[in-house]
Write a protein that holds these residues in place. Structure first.
Motif, PDB file in Angstrom:
ATOM      1  N   ALA A  85      37.270  38.667  54.766  1.00 29.64           N
ATOM      2  CA  ALA A  85      38.365  39.475  55.309  1.00 29.64           C
ATOM      3  C   ALA A  85      39.397  38.654  56.057  1.00 29.64           C
ATOM      4  N   THR A  86      38.971  37.549  56.690  1.00 32.09           N
ATOM      5  CA  THR A  86      39.905  36.817  57.552  1.00 32.09           C
ATOM      6  C   THR A  86      40.026  35.336  57.199  1.00 32.09           C
ATOM      7  N   ASN A  87      38.907  34.635  57.083  1.00 30.93           N
ATOM      8  CA  ASN A  87      38.963  33.181  56.934  1.00 30.93           C
ATOM      9  C   ASN A  87      39.557  32.740  55.605  1.00 30.93           C
ATOM     10  N   PHE A  88      39.325  33.509  54.550  1.00 27.05           N
ATOM     11  CA  PHE A  88      39.831  33.108  53.240  1.00 27.05           C
ATOM     12  C   PHE A  88      41.310  33.429  53.056  1.00 27.05           C
ATOM     13  N   LEU A  89      41.837  34.339  53.862  1.00 30.54           N
ATOM     14  CA  LEU A  89      43.240  34.723  53.677  1.00 30.54           C
ATOM     15  C   LEU A  89      44.194  33.549  53.861  1.00 30.54           C
ATOM     16  N   PRO A  90      44.054  32.727  54.914  1.00 37.76           N
ATOM     17  CA  PRO A  90      44.936  31.554  55.019  1.00 37.76           C
ATOM     18  C   PRO A  90      44.757  30.577  53.858  1.00 37.76           C
TER      19      PRO A  90
END
Length: 292
Positions: free
Chosen positions: A183-188
């Protein structure tokens, strides 16, 4: 009197939580121990309370927060157990917790063996910067795992600063944390790949910030409004596997790693497309009718 809190590891997570708890009158901040004295002093200045101190010289406290890297938790717990201070004046067993998402309170076993009440508490928030995290924390979901009375104490403390707490079983922490990574770490990471591919295909660098801002903002708005399946667009949403195959070949040629990611994500996108709600169509307006 407020319960006392010692902090071991006052990076972005430790500083954020300690600042909020101090500001909301939840704990009396005592010792703050970091890898370097400079970092400890910076943390104390940010928190607005506490004393920079070596970990082996920490005083007795009601609650101990270990906000250290995941790989260091067990060693820090062992070290604290070796140099454990006596109980506080209340005589109650101390509560000790770590902030890792993928590991449970079993990492604190050396302290549990001394009678300490152990737990783990993980906040689903991107702690990119402590000051930003402080401003964003209200409403953050917090997963609690461990000894019942320790979790009860932590639940009250987190809810006082705007956290939404729920109980998590120890055996489920790895999968739970993997979900947060998706949800968060892969987005960047995905955004970085997209911008590198745009640059490689000739998109002017001056346009990249605009693309970043508009596409991400629109995607988030669509997901929060329509849900993941309803917000899905692109070739997978259309079931266009021929297009996906052609695009995959080009991405693999550009970057093998990005190509493998494209294939895996396309497969998941095709599965998600099967769960899309029926398309809502608006009938085309007809010609105006004559009224008698």
């Amino acid at each position: 009197m407020l319960p006392t809190l010692n902090i071991v590891g006052a990076g972005r997570v430790g500083r954020t939580l300690a600042y909020l708890w101090h500001a909301h009158g939840q704990f009396s901040i005592q010792g703050v121990a970091c890898r370097s004295p400079e970092s400890a002093h910076e943390a104390v200045a940010f928190i607005g309370a506490g004393t920079a101190i070596d970990a082996q010289e920490l005083p007795p406290a009601d609650v101990w927060m270990l906000a250290v890297p995941d790989a260091s938790i067990a060693a820090v717990a062992q070290s604290l157990a070796t140099h454990a201070p006596p109980p506080t004046a209340t005589g109650a067993a101390p509560v000790v917790f770590h902030c890792a998402g993928a590991s449970g309170s079993e990492l604190l076993q050396p302290l549990t063996d001394l009678g300490w009440r152990s737990a783990s508490a993980h906040c689903i928030l991107s702690f990119a910067r402590a000051d930003t995290a402080v401003a964003q924390f209200d409403g953050t979901v917090c997963a609690l795992e461990g000894e019942a009375s320790a979790c009860a104490l932590l639940q009250g403390a987190f809810e006082a600063i705007g956290g939404q707490c729920f109980a998590l079983q120890r055996q489920d922490k790895l999968l739970y944390h993997a979900a947060a990574v998706f949800a968060t770490n892969f987005l960047p990471v995905l955004q970085s790949v997209a911008e590198e591919a745009w640059a490689a295909s000739g998109v002017p660098a001056a346009l990249l910030p605009h693309l970043r801002q508009t596409l991400l903002a629109n995607a988030v708005r669509n997901i929060t409004t329509l849900g993941p399946a309803g917000a899905l667009t692109g070739p997978a949403a259309r079931g266009d596997t021929a297009h996906i195959a052609r695009q995959s070949a080009v991405v693999h040629q550009w970057s093998e790693g990005a190509g493998r990611a494209y294939d895996a994500l396309s497969s998941l996108a095709l599965q998600l497309a099967q769960r899309r709600p029926p398309a809502q169509t608006t009938p085309e307006p007809g010609p105006p009718q004559e009224h008698p």
